[in-house]
Design an enzyme around this catalytic site. Structure first.
Site, mmCIF file in Angstrom:
data_model
loop_
_atom_site.group_PDB
_atom_site.id
_atom_site.type_symbol
_atom_site.label_atom_id
_atom_site.label_comp_id
_atom_site.label_asym_id
_atom_site.label_seq_id
_atom_site.Cartn_x
_atom_site.Cartn_y
_atom_site.Cartn_z
ATOM 1 N N THR A 1 0.919 -1.072 -0.109
ATOM 2 C CA THR A 1 -0.084 -0.046 -0.028
ATOM 3 C C THR A 1 0.945 1.265 0.050
ATOM 4 O O THR A 1 0.569 2.086 -0.713
ATOM 5 C CB THR A 1 -0.857 -0.046 1.144
ATOM 6 O OG1 THR A 1 -1.839 -1.256 1.190
ATOM 7 C CG2 THR A 1 -1.669 1.087 1.309
ATOM 8 N N GLU B 1 -9.476 -1.762 1.386
ATOM 9 C CA GLU B 1 -9.150 -2.038 2.705
ATOM 10 C C GLU B 1 -9.199 -1.135 3.667
ATOM 11 O O GLU B 1 -9.516 -1.035 4.880
ATOM 12 C CB GLU B 1 -7.860 -2.729 2.561
ATOM 13 C CG GLU B 1 -7.885 -4.013 1.955
ATOM 14 C CD GLU B 1 -6.722 -4.934 2.039
ATOM 15 O OE1 GLU B 1 -5.506 -4.359 2.273
ATOM 16 O OE2 GLU B 1 -6.701 -6.173 1.862
ATOM 17 N N LYS C 1 41.676 4.583 14.723
ATOM 18 C CA LYS C 1 40.744 4.485 13.218
ATOM 19 C C LYS C 1 39.950 5.563 13.235
ATOM 20 O O LYS C 1 39.732 6.362 12.458
ATOM 21 C CB LYS C 1 40.076 3.240 12.929
ATOM 22 C CG LYS C 1 41.353 2.063 12.668
ATOM 23 C CD LYS C 1 40.423 0.774 12.186
ATOM 24 C CE LYS C 1 39.693 0.519 13.258
ATOM 25 N NZ LYS C 1 40.352 -0.032 14.407
ATOM 26 N N THR C 2 39.202 5.575 14.441
ATOM 27 C CA THR C 2 38.108 6.563 14.573
ATOM 28 C C THR C 2 38.627 8.092 14.635
ATOM 29 O O THR C 2 37.946 9.098 13.886
ATOM 30 C CB THR C 2 37.158 6.222 15.775
ATOM 31 O OG1 THR C 2 36.725 4.959 15.798
ATOM 32 C CG2 THR C 2 36.141 7.249 16.089
ATOM 33 N N GLU D 1 29.427 1.604 16.048
ATOM 34 C CA GLU D 1 29.699 1.320 17.275
ATOM 35 C C GLU D 1 29.711 2.163 18.517
ATOM 36 O O GLU D 1 29.424 1.818 19.725
ATOM 37 C CB GLU D 1 31.156 0.828 17.383
ATOM 38 C CG GLU D 1 31.340 -0.488 16.495
ATOM 39 C CD GLU D 1 32.763 -1.203 16.683
ATOM 40 O OE1 GLU D 1 33.760 -0.518 16.929
ATOM 41 O OE2 GLU D 1 32.782 -2.439 16.395
ATOM 42 N N ARG E 1 51.941 3.654 18.412
ATOM 43 C CA ARG E 1 50.923 3.448 17.124
ATOM 44 C C ARG E 1 51.995 3.789 16.157
ATOM 45 O O ARG E 1 52.767 4.616 15.926
ATOM 46 C CB ARG E 1 49.750 4.349 17.247
ATOM 47 C CG ARG E 1 48.799 4.228 18.080
ATOM 48 C CD ARG E 1 47.713 4.981 18.427
ATOM 49 N NE ARG E 1 46.703 4.831 19.341
ATOM 50 C CZ ARG E 1 46.639 5.207 20.508
ATOM 51 N NH1 ARG E 1 47.570 5.976 20.733
ATOM 52 N NH2 ARG E 1 45.740 4.896 21.295
ATOM 53 N N LYS F 1 49.320 0.879 -0.125
ATOM 54 C CA LYS F 1 49.266 1.278 -1.223
ATOM 55 C C LYS F 1 48.285 2.851 -1.712
ATOM 56 O O LYS F 1 47.352 3.055 -0.791
ATOM 57 C CB LYS F 1 48.248 0.359 -2.136
ATOM 58 C CG LYS F 1 46.787 0.262 -1.907
ATOM 59 C CD LYS F 1 45.966 -0.558 -3.291
ATOM 60 C CE LYS F 1 44.484 -0.514 -2.800
ATOM 61 N NZ LYS F 1 43.952 -1.626 -3.758
ATOM 62 N N ARG G 1 46.754 4.329 -5.091
ATOM 63 C CA ARG G 1 46.787 4.277 -6.813
ATOM 64 C C ARG G 1 47.047 5.712 -7.287
ATOM 65 O O ARG G 1 46.320 6.803 -6.735
ATOM 66 C CB ARG G 1 45.324 3.815 -7.187
ATOM 67 C CG ARG G 1 45.109 2.193 -7.086
ATOM 68 C CD ARG G 1 43.881 1.964 -7.466
ATOM 69 N NE ARG G 1 43.682 0.372 -7.134
ATOM 70 C CZ ARG G 1 42.229 -0.242 -6.841
ATOM 71 N NH1 ARG G 1 41.383 0.850 -7.161
ATOM 72 N NH2 ARG G 1 42.254 -1.319 -6.659
#
Lengths: 94, 112, 485
Positions: free
Chosen positions: C50, C74, C290-291, C314, C446, C452, C454
């Protein structure tokens, strides 16, 4: 004014053979079983499509018994007299 | 709006009159050629000519000559007219002089 | 629209299409539903039939100036109006402006007695009058199968249905007919028999307690169409379908560069940063930064006045904002300015497909230049293992086509030295950065290296990555020069 215990509305879409059949059958049944106690109104949905909504008309022809309450609907060309009489709750009356 | 509703009803009534394509099968039962029988025959023939021309099959039976028919057809009074077709089956008794009543009974006219 | 052009380019002799305006649906149908013909949408209760049908009408009225008629078997007009108000569709206003006509047809079996011949001319008359009253180009019948419970004479019904579909075609309206899913047939009463042109099935499935909605085009006469099952989402703006079409090669490689947000990293990337529209993968173990990496990237984009979308799987928005504040990155500022959107969803809350659809939807609506997915790995937990990579690939493809620079964080569990990312999407990425934690005695340091990148000269040394109260900083490792392969 005539006494009209049965208020019937027949919904049709133009003067098709089916409409005609239903109308003829209805008249016959009313004459035979409800003589003098009925009124028939015919609504042409082609001309008044909006009127289909009020009584929720989908099938054509549909006969609506407005009075006495409750509302009853009978669809088809009304050729089965027995069923019409049952549908209108008038069986046994005539 | 009320007008258009009436219109369709009128239209249907007219169509109905025009239609009548059905065949009428009428049986008239008389008892001998009494004046009443003759009157009934004349009346019904006239009615057929005027209102059901070409669509009617009229059969006239003399119950004196054919008493079986009277029994099978449950004929008690004479003259009796039976509308065999179209359904529903209907019986009329008398000399058929009340044209109005007959027309309504034969569904040729509606009684308002 | 530029959007549809992209998809009709190679479809020269196809039938005319009627765009639905529903996000993603026009892509998977290569332009929309067959114009002037009926389409059958079938599926079980609550599958979204619907909604799809109504959205087709609303978008038609609003975006393509094609008024529509909705015949409801309906739900009452009022119920429809209420239900759709919550999805952002103002049916009342559309009705008032004569863009939409809703007719509720109610058939109560118990009050109907059938005697002899009849037809459904009443329905035709109502439909005709409805179409004429708004000049409708689109029609929905939802769901026509109600007729089967209303009338018992199936042979009359079937004849009338056939007539109805012919009639709709003659009228030239693009119609959607909905049908309840049947056991042996696609629909309970075999409506597919009457609709020859296009059949779409909707599905609402639960796998591992994760619900997923899917759309599948079962048949589309005279047209190409995607044969996959496409996940879709019902959100506050209606339906969005994730197209999942492979269109990778149509994207243009940009030579414009964009800063990573870390000056010392830009230096490692040929002194200029990433390519705009490229995909960057940042892999590393837990706590490797990373964050922060992602946050600094969106911060930099926002500084340049660009919109950024941060998909956090997360952490909640509050957590992310708080944590980044502690390293000197003020994300709240950008959220308030409307430049940054943080989409926070627990990965396991819904299926992988749903995440993709949501991502697709956010991107379409928010139109970011930069997207961070943190982390991309968690998503695999929400989907069936093998599918995850394909799904990810589609998402990245899609973002690439939109010209968006994507930074995806990847939590590698294999080991700090491992060069295989968990879901193996490294080949899809243009730049791959690895963050590691090294233990030297009691100290953990760290490290960052570019595996890589490109199309550019980049540094091959592994360097120290420091998290300061002003964000990340990269320094040469004192006295050590390590060569990378």
């Amino acid at each position: 004014m005539k006494k009209s215990d049965y208020k019937l509305v027949l919904y049709v879409a133009g003067t098709t053979p089916k409409s005609l059949e239903a109308f003829a059958n209805l008249k016959k049944i009313c004459e035979e079983h409800l003589k003098g106690e009925y009124s028939i109104e015919v609504v042409d949905l082609i001309k008044n499509p909006k009127l289909a909504k009020g009584d929720q008309i989908v099938a054509i022809p549909t006969l609506v018994r407005k009075l006495p309450q409750p509302i009853k609907k009978i669809i088809g060309d009304l050729s089965n007299t027995e069923k019409v009489l049952v549908g209108l709750n008038i069986i046994g009356k005539g | 709006m009320a007008k258009s509703k009436d219109n369709i009803k009128q239209q249907l009534e007219e169509e109905l009159k025009k239609r009548k394509p059905e065949k009428y099968v009428l049986h008239l039962y008389v008892a001998g050629l009494s004046p009443m029988s003759q009157k009934a025959i004349a009346n019904i023939k006239k009615l057929c000519d005027e209102h059901m021309k070409g669509q009617v099959e009229l059969e006239i039976q003399d119950i004196y000559q054919n008493p079986i028919i009277a029994k099978d057809g449950q004929i008690l009074a004479a003259p009796t007219l039976i509308k065999e077709l179209p359904p529903p089956l209907r019986k009329f008794v008398g000399d058929m002089s009340n044209t109005e009543k007959l027309l309504v009974g034969l569904d040729l006219r509606t009684k308002e | 629209m530029a959007k549809s052009k992209k998809f009709t380019g190679s479809a020269v002799s196809e039938l005319p299409k009627c765009p639905t305006g529903i996000q993603g649906l026009d892509e998977v149908t290569f332009g929309g539903l067959p114009k002037g013909r009926p389409t059958l949408i079938c599926g079980g209760p609550g599958c979204g039939k619907t909604l799809l049908a109504m959205e087709f009408l609303c978008r038609g009225a609003l975006e393509y100036n094609e008024p529509g008629v909705f015949i409801a078997f309906e739900e009452r007009e009022k119920d429809l109006e209420e239900n759709f108000a919550s999805l952002g569709f103002d049916l009342k206003s559309l009705v008032r402006r004569k863009k939409l006509y809703i007719d509720y047809i109610y058939i109560e079996r118990s009050e109907i007695e059938e005697t002899g011949e009849y037809d459904l001319e009443g329905l035709f008359v109502r439909l005709d009058s409805a179409i004429n009253s708004v000049g409708a180009k689109r029609v929905v019948l939802d769901t026509i199968e109600a007729l089967f419970s209303g009338f018992s004479n199936e042979s009359i019904l079937r004849a009338e249905l056939r007539r109805l579909f012919r009639w709709l075609k003659d009228k030239g309206v693009t119609a959607i007919i909905t049908g309840e899913k049947g056991e042996a047939l696609l629909t309970k009463h075999g409506l597919e028999e009457y609709v020859a042109d296009c059949v779409i099935a909707l599905d609402h499935r639960v796998n591992n307690q994760i619900a997923t909605r899917r759309l599948k085009i079962i048949k589309y006469r005279g047209s190409r169409h995607g044969t996959n099952e496409f996940p879709f989402l019902i959100g506050e703006n209606g339906i969005s379908v994730f197209p999942m079409t492979s269109l990778l090669l149509t994207s243009n490689a940009s030579s414009v560069r964009i800063s990573s947000g870390i000056r010392s990293l830009d230096a490692m990337l040929g002194d200029k940063g990433y390519y705009r529209g490229s995909t960057i993968l940042v892999s590393g173990s837990a706590g490797s930064g990373k964050t922060t990496f992602g946050a600094q990237f969106v911060d930099s984009a926002c500084r340049n006045g660009e919109r950024a979308l941060y998909m956090a799987f997360e952490e909640s928005e509050e957590q992310l904002v708080r944590n980044m504040k502690s390293v000197g990155i003020n994300l709240k500022k950008w959220v308030d300015k409307g430049l940054l959107e943080i989409a926070s969803n627990r990965a396991t809350l819904c299926g992988l497909e749903m995440h993709l659809v949501m991502a697709h939807k956010s991107v379409k609506e928010f139109k970011p230049k930069v997207v961070v997915i943190d982390p991309i790995t968690t998503l695999t937990g929400a989907g069936v293992e093998g599918e995850a990579k394909a799904m990810m690939a589609r998402l990245l493809d899609f973002l690439k086509i939109e010209g968006i620079t994507v930074l995806a964080n990847d939590l590698s569990l294999i080991g700090d030295k491992g060069e295989a990312t968990e879901i193996g999407i490294s080949s899809l990425c243009d730049t791959w950065i690895r963050l590691t934690m090294e233990t030297q005695g009691y100290r953990r340091t760290r490290r960052i290296s570019i595996l890589k990148s490109r199309g550019m000269k980049h540094a091959h040394e592994t360097k120290d990555l420091l998290i300061t109260d002003k964000g990340l900083e990269i320094k040469d490792i004192p006295g050590v020069r390590e060569e990378n392969t």
